[in-house]
Design a protein around this motif. Structure first.
Motif, short mmCIF file in Angstrom:
data_model
loop_
_atom_site.label_atom_id
_atom_site.label_comp_id
_atom_site.label_asym_id
_atom_site.label_seq_id
_atom_site.Cartn_x
_atom_site.Cartn_y
_atom_site.Cartn_z
N ALA A 50 0.86 -1.19 0.00
CA ALA A 50 0.00 0.00 0.00
C ALA A 50 0.89 1.23 0.00
O ALA A 50 1.85 1.31 0.77
CB ALA A 50 -0.92 0.02 1.21
N LYS A 51 0.56 2.18 -0.85
CA LYS A 51 1.33 3.42 -0.94
C LYS A 51 0.45 4.57 -0.48
O LYS A 51 -0.72 4.64 -0.83
CB LYS A 51 1.82 3.65 -2.37
N PHE A 52 1.03 5.48 0.31
CA PHE A 52 0.28 6.57 0.89
C PHE A 52 0.71 7.91 0.28
O PHE A 52 1.63 7.94 -0.54
CB PHE A 52 0.45 6.57 2.41
N THR A 53 0.07 8.99 0.70
CA THR A 53 0.30 10.31 0.11
C THR A 53 0.95 11.23 1.13
O THR A 53 0.32 11.62 2.11
CB THR A 53 -1.02 10.92 -0.38
N TYR A 54 2.19 11.59 0.89
CA TYR A 54 2.94 12.41 1.85
C TYR A 54 2.27 13.76 2.06
O TYR A 54 2.17 14.24 3.18
CB TYR A 54 4.37 12.60 1.35
N SER A 55 1.82 14.39 0.98
CA SER A 55 1.26 15.74 1.08
C SER A 55 -0.04 15.78 1.87
O SER A 55 -0.47 16.85 2.30
CB SER A 55 1.01 16.31 -0.33
N SER A 56 -0.64 14.61 2.12
CA SER A 56 -1.86 14.54 2.92
C SER A 56 -1.58 14.13 4.36
O SER A 56 -2.50 13.80 5.10
CB SER A 56 -2.86 13.55 2.29
N GLY A 57 -0.31 14.16 4.74
CA GLY A 57 0.05 13.84 6.12
C GLY A 57 0.11 12.37 6.42
O GLY A 57 0.10 11.97 7.60
N GLN A 58 0.19 11.53 5.38
CA GLN A 58 0.13 10.09 5.58
C GLN A 58 1.52 9.47 5.74
O GLN A 58 1.87 8.49 5.08
CB GLN A 58 -0.62 9.45 4.41
N GLN A 59 2.31 10.02 6.66
CA GLN A 59 3.58 9.39 7.01
C GLN A 59 3.26 8.22 7.93
O GLN A 59 2.80 8.42 9.06
CB GLN A 59 4.50 10.39 7.71
N ALA A 60 3.49 7.00 7.43
CA ALA A 60 3.11 5.80 8.18
C ALA A 60 4.10 5.56 9.31
O ALA A 60 5.20 5.08 9.09
CB ALA A 60 3.07 4.60 7.23
N GLU A 61 3.70 5.89 10.54
CA GLU A 61 4.61 5.88 11.67
C GLU A 61 4.65 4.55 12.40
O GLU A 61 5.71 4.03 12.72
CB GLU A 61 4.22 7.00 12.64
N ASN A 62 3.50 3.96 12.69
CA ASN A 62 3.47 2.77 13.52
C ASN A 62 2.34 1.87 13.07
O ASN A 62 1.45 2.30 12.33
CB ASN A 62 3.32 3.15 15.00
N LEU A 63 2.37 0.62 13.52
CA LEU A 63 1.34 -0.32 13.05
C LEU A 63 0.97 -1.33 14.13
O LEU A 63 1.72 -1.60 15.05
CB LEU A 63 1.81 -1.04 11.79
N ALA A 64 -0.23 -1.87 13.99
CA ALA A 64 -0.73 -2.95 14.83
C ALA A 64 -1.42 -3.95 13.92
O ALA A 64 -1.95 -3.58 12.86
CB ALA A 64 -1.69 -2.42 15.89
N LEU A 65 -1.42 -5.20 14.31
CA LEU A 65 -1.96 -6.27 13.47
C LEU A 65 -3.32 -6.72 13.96
O LEU A 65 -3.55 -6.89 15.16
CB LEU A 65 -1.00 -7.46 13.46
N GLU A 66 -4.24 -6.93 13.02
CA GLU A 66 -5.57 -7.44 13.31
C GLU A 66 -5.60 -8.96 13.10
O GLU A 66 -4.88 -9.48 12.25
CB GLU A 66 -6.61 -6.78 12.41
N PRO A 67 -6.44 -9.68 13.84
CA PRO A 67 -6.51 -11.14 13.68
C PRO A 67 -6.91 -11.59 12.28
O PRO A 67 -6.53 -12.69 11.85
CB PRO A 67 -7.57 -11.56 14.70
N ASN A 68 -7.65 -10.75 11.55
CA ASN A 68 -8.09 -11.13 10.21
C ASN A 68 -7.04 -10.85 9.14
O ASN A 68 -7.29 -11.05 7.94
CB ASN A 68 -9.39 -10.43 9.85
N GLY A 69 -5.85 -10.39 9.56
CA GLY A 69 -4.78 -10.13 8.61
C GLY A 69 -4.63 -8.68 8.21
O GLY A 69 -3.62 -8.32 7.58
N ASN A 70 -5.60 -7.85 8.54
CA ASN A 70 -5.48 -6.43 8.22
C ASN A 70 -4.45 -5.76 9.12
O ASN A 70 -4.11 -6.27 10.19
CB ASN A 70 -6.83 -5.73 8.34
N VAL A 71 -3.97 -4.60 8.68
CA VAL A 71 -2.93 -3.88 9.40
C VAL A 71 -3.44 -2.48 9.72
O VAL A 71 -3.88 -1.75 8.83
CB VAL A 71 -1.64 -3.78 8.56
N ASP A 72 -3.39 -2.10 11.00
CA ASP A 72 -3.75 -0.75 11.42
C ASP A 72 -2.49 0.11 11.42
O ASP A 72 -1.45 -0.29 11.97
CB ASP A 72 -4.37 -0.77 12.82
N VAL A 73 -2.58 1.29 10.84
CA VAL A 73 -1.43 2.17 10.65
C VAL A 73 -1.75 3.56 11.18
O VAL A 73 -2.85 4.07 10.96
CB VAL A 73 -1.04 2.26 9.15
N THR A 74 -0.79 4.18 11.89
CA THR A 74 -0.95 5.59 12.25
C THR A 74 -0.32 6.46 11.18
O THR A 74 0.78 6.20 10.71
CB THR A 74 -0.30 5.91 13.61
N PHE A 75 -1.06 7.50 10.77
CA PHE A 75 -0.53 8.53 9.87
C PHE A 75 -0.10 9.70 10.74
O PHE A 75 -0.93 10.43 11.28
CB PHE A 75 -1.59 8.96 8.86
#
Length: 325
Positions: A50-75
């Motif tokens: 997944a690629k994010f947009t720097y100009s929109s403040g989407q610097q991916a700083e940290n993450l947590a994992l969900e049981p279903n395989g999805n990934v939670d990310v802080t911008f």
């Protein structure tokens, strides 16, 4: 780039950079995976999911994992939390934390997943710093969990589920603060010279993880990985140094054997520290697509890495690699 310049850039991204984010509650376009890169053992098959947009403040700083395989990310600069489906790259913003009212740009930093899927997120905003709670049963609506006005730069976040504590690092003051999940009280859990930054413009205590009855903390400015046994009452035991020379170490994680994978932020590398070794081995670099990696987590044989892209500002993204058994 010397440490002072790096530190000034980091301070600048915290206090001077502000953005207007119009993506709350909306999906972000999916991103097709890039070709695999030539990472080193024990990693292989590194791709961008997944690629994010720097100009929109989407610097991916940290993450947590969900049981279903999805990934939670802080911008970080968007002070948002998003969820990524690694299979498709589809990214959806779950919540936007409130804007600060004290003139300090709000940031979203560490994140952990607690009971019943509740997410706890560090909110950096000077004397309005805090931890917010995002409950999926309440549509992830941000709720102030505890105010932490004395935190200089709240950063990493971990969960000691045995003793019911959140543990947050302060990269400016060089401390770890414990917050009780039960009564929301807070107190300094660990402090000392080993957690301190080496200058007023560098970062001390940063990444933090609870593993096998111990709390591990990285000091970005010294390149050290530290270990604190958790006493039976939940307090910190005597500190020891696990590894040194982990250049610009940010967040890190453990595999099933206890080996460490660490994100080296400024140097845009991923380091591997086998059990029993105190010396890091570099297993991925900018040639593999890394751009100021700030967090890494393992799910089975999948390794997820956030690219914060603070300096080059070209590739904020979520990457994935395969971990050999």
């Amino acid at each position: 780039m010397n440490g002072d310049i790096r530190g000034e850039i980091l301070q600048d991204r915290r206090s001077k950079f502000s953005v207007i984010v119009a993506l709350a509650g909306l999906g972000i376009a999916s991103y097709s995976a890039a070709p695999a890169q030539a990472v080193s053992t024990p990693l292989s098959n590194m791709t961008t999911v997944a690629k994010f947009t720097y100009s929109s403040g989407q610097q991916a700083e940290n993450l947590a994992l969900e049981p279903n395989g999805n990934v939670d990310v802080t911008f970080n600069q968007g002070h948002q939390v998003a969820q990524v489906n690694p299979s498709t790259g589809a990214t959806t913003v779950l919540a936007t934390l409130p804007a600060s009212t004290n003139g300090v740009a709000a940031t979203a930093d560490g994140i952990v997943r607690g009971a019943n899927g509740v997410l706890y997120v560090d909110y950096g905003a000077g004397n309005q710093s805090a931890i917010y709670m995002l409950d999926p049963s309440n549509n992830y609506s941000p709720q102030l969990f505890v105010s932490l006005p004395n935190m200089g730069w709240i950063n990493g976040l971990a969960l000691d589920s045995t003793h019911g504590n959140l543990l947050a690092t302060d990269s400016t003051n060089g401390t770890v603060t414990a917050v009780s999940l039960q009564n929301k009280t807070s107190a300094v859990w660990a402090q000392g010279s080993a957690l301190q930054p080496t200058s007023s413009t560098s970062k001390g205590a940063n990444g933090i993880q609870v593993y096998n009855g111990n709390v591990y903390v990285s000091n970005t400015s010294t390149g050290d990985l530290l270990k604190y046994p958790i006493n039976s009452d939940g307090s910190a035991g005597t500190m020891s140094t696990v590894a040194t020379g982990v250049t610009s170490i940010d967040d890190f994680t453990f595999d099933s054997k206890g080996d460490v994978l660490a994100a080296e932020n400024y140097s845009s590398q991923l380091a591997y520290i086998p059990v029993g070794s105190s010396t890091p081995q570099i297993v991925a670099t900018t040639s593999d697509g890394l751009d100021n990696p700030s967090s890494v987590k393992i799910s089975g044989t999948s390794v997820y890495i956030t690219n914060a892209a603070y300096f080059v500002q070209t590739n904020p993204s979520l990457m994935k690699a395969t971990l050999s058994s």
